[in-house]
Design a protein around this motif. Structure first.
Motif, PDB file in Angstrom:
ATOM      1  N   PRO A 110       0.817  -1.219   0.000  1.00 24.17           N
ATOM      2  CA  PRO A 110       0.000   0.000   0.000  1.00 24.17           C
ATOM      3  C   PRO A 110       0.852   1.271   0.000  1.00 24.17           C
ATOM      4  O   PRO A 110       1.764   1.427   0.804  1.00 24.17           O
ATOM      5  CB  PRO A 110      -0.801  -0.123   1.300  1.00 24.17           C
ATOM      6  N   GLY A 111       0.563   2.145  -0.933  1.00 22.95           N
ATOM      7  CA  GLY A 111       1.277   3.414  -1.035  1.00 22.95           C
ATOM      8  C   GLY A 111       2.440   3.418  -1.989  1.00 22.95           C
ATOM      9  O   GLY A 111       3.031   4.489  -2.223  1.00 22.95           O
ATOM     10  N   VAL A 112       2.785   2.281  -2.576  1.00 19.71           N
ATOM     11  CA  VAL A 112       3.981   2.210  -3.404  1.00 19.71           C
ATOM     12  C   VAL A 112       3.782   2.918  -4.746  1.00 19.71           C
ATOM     13  O   VAL A 112       4.772   3.299  -5.386  1.00 19.71           O
ATOM     14  CB  VAL A 112       4.388   0.738  -3.642  1.00 19.71           C
ATOM     15  N   VAL A 113       2.548   3.133  -5.163  1.00 21.41           N
ATOM     16  CA  VAL A 113       2.308   3.810  -6.442  1.00 21.41           C
ATOM     17  C   VAL A 113       2.449   5.328  -6.289  1.00 21.41           C
ATOM     18  O   VAL A 113       3.175   5.991  -7.042  1.00 21.41           O
ATOM     19  CB  VAL A 113       0.912   3.449  -6.995  1.00 21.41           C
ATOM     20  N   THR A 114       1.764   5.895  -5.309  1.00 22.78           N
ATOM     21  CA  THR A 114       1.780   7.352  -5.141  1.00 22.78           C
ATOM     22  C   THR A 114       3.028   7.854  -4.424  1.00 22.78           C
ATOM     23  O   THR A 114       3.303   9.064  -4.459  1.00 22.78           O
ATOM     24  CB  THR A 114       0.536   7.810  -4.363  1.00 22.78           C
ATOM     25  N   ALA A 115       3.769   6.969  -3.767  1.00 21.61           N
ATOM     26  CA  ALA A 115       4.992   7.426  -3.091  1.00 21.61           C
ATOM     27  C   ALA A 115       6.000   8.004  -4.080  1.00 21.61           C
ATOM     28  O   ALA A 115       6.464   9.140  -3.898  1.00 21.61           O
ATOM     29  CB  ALA A 115       5.604   6.284  -2.283  1.00 21.61           C
ATOM     30  N   PRO A 116       6.361   7.288  -5.161  1.00 24.27           N
ATOM     31  CA  PRO A 116       7.317   7.880  -6.108  1.00 24.27           C
ATOM     32  C   PRO A 116       6.677   8.845  -7.096  1.00 24.27           C
ATOM     33  O   PRO A 116       7.386   9.650  -7.711  1.00 24.27           O
ATOM     34  CB  PRO A 116       7.891   6.657  -6.832  1.00 24.27           C
ATOM     35  N   LEU A 117       5.354   8.781  -7.252  1.00 19.86           N
ATOM     36  CA  LEU A 117       4.697   9.639  -8.239  1.00 19.86           C
ATOM     37  C   LEU A 117       4.160  10.935  -7.647  1.00 19.86           C
ATOM     38  O   LEU A 117       3.979  11.921  -8.364  1.00 19.86           O
ATOM     39  CB  LEU A 117       3.544   8.882  -8.914  1.00 19.86           C
ATOM     40  N   VAL A 118       3.884  10.958  -6.333  1.00 22.06           N
ATOM     41  CA  VAL A 118       3.307  12.142  -5.693  1.00 22.06           C
ATOM     42  C   VAL A 118       4.184  12.635  -4.549  1.00 22.06           C
ATOM     43  O   VAL A 118       4.575  13.814  -4.516  1.00 22.06           O
ATOM     44  CB  VAL A 118       1.874  11.851  -5.175  1.00 22.06           C
ATOM     45  N   ALA A 119       4.477  11.757  -3.591  1.00 20.21           N
ATOM     46  CA  ALA A 119       5.164  12.185  -2.367  1.00 20.21           C
ATOM     47  C   ALA A 119       6.556  12.748  -2.660  1.00 20.21           C
ATOM     48  O   ALA A 119       6.869  13.889  -2.284  1.00 20.21           O
ATOM     49  CB  ALA A 119       5.251  11.017  -1.384  1.00 20.21           C
ATOM     50  N   ALA A 120       7.397  11.952  -3.301  1.00 18.66           N
ATOM     51  CA  ALA A 120       8.773  12.397  -3.555  1.00 18.66           C
ATOM     52  C   ALA A 120       8.830  13.610  -4.490  1.00 18.66           C
ATOM     53  O   ALA A 120       9.541  14.583  -4.191  1.00 18.66           O
ATOM     54  CB  ALA A 120       9.596  11.239  -4.112  1.00 18.66           C
ATOM     55  N   PRO A 121       8.110  13.613  -5.623  1.00 21.04           N
ATOM     56  CA  PRO A 121       8.176  14.799  -6.491  1.00 21.04           C
ATOM     57  C   PRO A 121       7.662  16.067  -5.817  1.00 21.04           C
ATOM     58  O   PRO A 121       8.236  17.146  -6.003  1.00 21.04           O
ATOM     59  CB  PRO A 121       7.303  14.415  -7.689  1.00 21.04           C
ATOM     60  N   PHE A 122       6.574  15.955  -5.044  1.00 17.80           N
ATOM     61  CA  PHE A 122       6.066  17.161  -4.398  1.00 17.80           C
ATOM     62  C   PHE A 122       7.054  17.681  -3.366  1.00 17.80           C
ATOM     63  O   PHE A 122       7.264  18.896  -3.256  1.00 17.80           O
ATOM     64  CB  PHE A 122       4.729  16.905  -3.710  1.00 17.80           C
ATOM     65  N   SER A 123       7.650  16.808  -2.586  1.00 17.37           N
ATOM     66  CA  SER A 123       8.599  17.250  -1.566  1.00 17.37           C
ATOM     67  C   SER A 123       9.767  17.996  -2.203  1.00 17.37           C
ATOM     68  O   SER A 123      10.182  19.061  -1.720  1.00 17.37           O
ATOM     69  CB  SER A 123       9.101  16.040  -0.773  1.00 17.37           C
ATOM     70  N   LEU A 124      10.285  17.459  -3.298  1.00 20.31           N
ATOM     71  CA  LEU A 124      11.400  18.113  -3.987  1.00 20.31           C
ATOM     72  C   LEU A 124      10.960  19.449  -4.579  1.00 20.31           C
ATOM     73  O   LEU A 124      11.675  20.457  -4.465  1.00 20.31           O
ATOM     74  CB  LEU A 124      11.937  17.200  -5.088  1.00 20.31           C
ATOM     75  N   TRP A 125       9.774  19.482  -5.185  1.00 17.73           N
ATOM     76  CA  TRP A 125       9.279  20.729  -5.778  1.00 17.73           C
ATOM     77  C   TRP A 125       9.055  21.801  -4.718  1.00 17.73           C
ATOM     78  O   TRP A 125       9.432  22.961  -4.900  1.00 17.73           O
ATOM     79  CB  TRP A 125       7.974  20.462  -6.518  1.00 17.73           C
ATOM     80  N   ALA A 126       8.431  21.425  -3.601  1.00 14.88           N
ATOM     81  CA  ALA A 126       8.154  22.401  -2.549  1.00 14.88           C
ATOM     82  C   ALA A 126       9.441  22.930  -1.935  1.00 14.88           C
ATOM     83  O   ALA A 126       9.537  24.121  -1.600  1.00 14.88           O
ATOM     84  CB  ALA A 126       7.275  21.760  -1.476  1.00 14.88           C
TER      85      ALA A 126
END
Length: 230
Positions: free
Chosen positions: A170-186
């Motif tokens: 659970p969470g392995v799809v949105t972790a690299p597609l949402v969590a990591a990119p947003f953290s770097l962008w912010a």
């Protein structure tokens, strides 16, 4: 033709102007005490100017809560069914692969769907508090910045879990597609907005905050929804 009037108290006569020569006297605005309109608009202009710098960081701060909601929605939807049979299927293989792990650790790995929902809700409260702290301080909060960095770093943990279990987690799809990119962008957004950042302190804070918060959320879930005897 004009009319004249004299009184005993005055030494001369005063002419009464004709109606055509009278000019209207400007009346002050209601409730303004005679102040010009620009004086009433000035506070609003000052508020606008003082809040202009908060615009770019609003997406980086409140966006953290939105990105977390997307990420954990995947966990909330998939975790119940996944956890129901995962340990029973993968447990024997993992025990054989890691024989040094005590049995009580495997028992702690088992999480019921109700416990998962409580833990996710508790983590949501933490993320909301971090986003609010960041928005209030324009991204300078020492609580918000480590939380932002930790949100991105935990994506690696999701990928590692999938590798270890050799399947979906659970969470392995949105972790690299949402969590990591947003953290770097912010994080880059804060730099572009001129917000002071301390990368070393944020990483150290994330390394301490992430496991402590996760453990506390799961402990709360186990307390509120204990396992039933099997």
């Amino acid at each position: 033709m004009t009319s004249t009037s004299c009184s005993a108290e005055t030494s001369g006569c005063a002419r009464s102007p004709s109606p055509s020569s009278r000019r209207p006297v400007p009346r002050p605005p209601r409730g303004g005490g005679g102040a010009p309109p620009s004086a009433h608009r000035e506070p609003l202009i000052q508020i606008f100017i003082s809040n202009r710098g908060r615009g770019p960081t609003a997406t980086a701060t409140w966006g953290l809560l939105a990105a977390w909601a997307i990420h954990d929605s995947e966990e909330l939807v998939t975790m119940g069914g996944w956890l129901a049979g995962w340990l029973d299927r993968a447990g024997p293989r993992l025990r054989a692969r890691f024989p040094q792990v005590p049995e009580r650790v495997w028992d702690q790995v088992r999480v019921s769907p109700s416990q998962a929902r409580i833990a996710i809700g508790a983590m949501g409260a933490v993320m909301a508090a971090a986003a609010a702290s960041g928005a209030r301080t324009g991204g300078r909060s020492r609580f918000y910045q480590p939380t932002l960095v930790g949100f991105g770093l935990q994506a690696g943990g999701h990928v590692a879990q999938a590798v270890v279990t050799r399947g979906y987690t659970p969470g392995v799809v949105t972790a690299p597609l949402v969590a990591a990119p947003f953290s770097l962008w912010a994080w880059r957004r804060l730099r572009a907005s001129g917000v002071p950042r301390d990368g070393h302190a944020a990483v150290v804070g994330a390394a301490l905050l992430l496991p402590i918060t996760a453990a506390a959320c799961h402990a709360l879930a186990r307390m509120l929804a204990p396992h039933r005897p099997r």
